[in-house]
Structures are given as structure tokens and as C-alpha cells.
Design a protein around this motif. Structure first.
Motif, PDB file in Angstrom:
ATOM      1  N   ARG A  49      98.972 103.207  67.807  1.00 36.13           N
ATOM      2  CA  ARG A  49      99.797 103.111  69.009  1.00 36.13           C
ATOM      3  C   ARG A  49     101.239 103.549  68.800  1.00 36.13           C
ATOM      4  O   ARG A  49     101.986 103.666  69.771  1.00 36.13           O
ATOM      5  N   ILE A 137      96.381 109.597  77.839  1.00 36.92           N
ATOM      6  CA  ILE A 137      96.594 108.253  77.290  1.00 36.92           C
ATOM      7  C   ILE A 137      96.165 107.156  78.270  1.00 36.92           C
ATOM      8  O   ILE A 137      95.343 106.311  77.923  1.00 36.92           O
ATOM      9  N   TYR A 141      92.680 106.457  76.503  1.00 39.67           N
ATOM     10  CA  TYR A 141      93.054 105.554  75.421  1.00 39.67           C
ATOM     11  C   TYR A 141      93.331 104.125  75.900  1.00 39.67           C
ATOM     12  O   TYR A 141      92.893 103.163  75.273  1.00 39.67           O
TER      13      TYR A 141
END
Length: 175
Positions: A49, A137, A141
Motif C-alpha cells: 500500500r 486502484i 485493488y
């Protein structure tokens, strides 16, 4: 189809795809592991991250990406990633490992929830093009991050199953 509708569809489908993948391939494996090993796997996922700092990197995102969203997302991700890395570095010192596991999960889920709040406040779905190269993202993610945080908390509070040996004496065979 509007930018907003495309972004929202992508976000929902990201969760659906990850939940399907997770339930078939990841969850059976994680729940069969002991608590320590499962948390190590989750910490490894979150250790990347640090990449969230790209939200404040000029040229990666659009210049009109609201700073109230980008800055908090960048530093929240960075803090979570560093805490996850510290958990992985502390595997030999179990009390410290568990402290960092709790810390990265608390910070990480708070970061994601606050990012969602900021995204709604600035109407990010209507301006998703400002995410530029980082569009993937929140779509690909973030769903797996949220799912793994929820699983990490579940595993932290779930009673640990311990292997028990049978206390019964083996039967004597008549021979």
C-alpha cells in the motif's frame, strides 16, 4: 453511459469479482491456516500500500483530482503499508507482530472508509478520469483490501481451533 455510472459499475463489479475469487480460492486456504500464518498472508497483501503515495504524484493523476481525496488516500495507504511491513518484519517477536497486525488493520480500514467518504463528498465517480493511471486502484485493488481487512478482523476475534488428541486408549485386539 456516463463516467459516473461506469465508475460505479466498475466498483461494484470489482467487489463481486473479488468476493467470488476470494470465496473459492483464498478463504478456504486462509481459514485452514493457523491465525498467525493467515495474518502474515494478509499483511503481505497490504504491505504494497505504499503505492498509494502515487495519488499525490504529479502527472500520474489529473491536476483536478481533489486534494481532500488524494492527500488523505495517499498518506492513509502509505501508513497502512508501513505498518503491514513492520508486522512482517516483526514475525519473530510475536507480541510486536500482533500489535502491528491490529494497527495496520485499524488504520487501513479507517483509511478506506474515510476515502469512500471523501470520494462521495467530492463526487469522484463523476470525475473518475482525474484518477488517471490510478483508476484501477479503487476498482481492482481497494475491494480486495477491504475484504482482507474484514477477514483479518474476523480471524482476530474467531476462537482459535486447536488440534486435540484423543484421550481414549487404543482398543486391545483379541489375538
Amino acid at each position: 453511459m456516463s463516467t459516473q455510472l461506469i465508475f460505479q459499475s466498475h466498483l461494484i463489479l470489482g467487489y463481486v469479482a473479488w468476493l467470488l475469487c476470494f470465496s473459492v480460492y483464498v478463504w478456504p486456504r486462509l481459514k485452514s491456516m493457523d491465525r498467525f500464518e493467515a495474518q502474515r498472508v494478509i499483511a503481505t497483501v497490504h504491505s504494497f500500500r505504499f503505492f498509494g503515495l502515487a495519488f499525490i504524484l504529479p502527472g500520474v493523476v489529473g491536476s483536478n483530482l481533489p486534494a481532500s481525496f488524494a492527500t488523505f488516500a495517499a498518506y492513509g495507504d502509505f501508513a497502512t503499508g508501513v505498518l503491514a511491513l513492520l508486522a512482517l518484519l516483526a514475525v519473530r517477536i510475536r507480541p510486536l507482530f500482533w500489535l502491528f497486525v491490529v494497527a495496520f488493520n485499524v488504520v487501513g480500514i479507517a483509511d478506506l472508509l474515510i476515502d469512500y467518504y471523501h470520494a462521495v463528498r467530492v463526487d469522484l465517480p463523476a470525475h473518475a478520469e482525474e484518477l488517471g493511471a490510478l483508476y484501477a486502484i479503487p476498482i481492482i485493488y481497494v475491494p480486495v483490501l477491504m475484504i482482507t481487512h474484514c477477514v483479518a478482523f474476523y480471524l482476530l476475534v474467531r476462537p482459535q481451533l486447536k488440534a486435540t488428541r484423543s484421550l481414549q486408549k487404543p482398543e486391545m485386539s483379541a489375538g
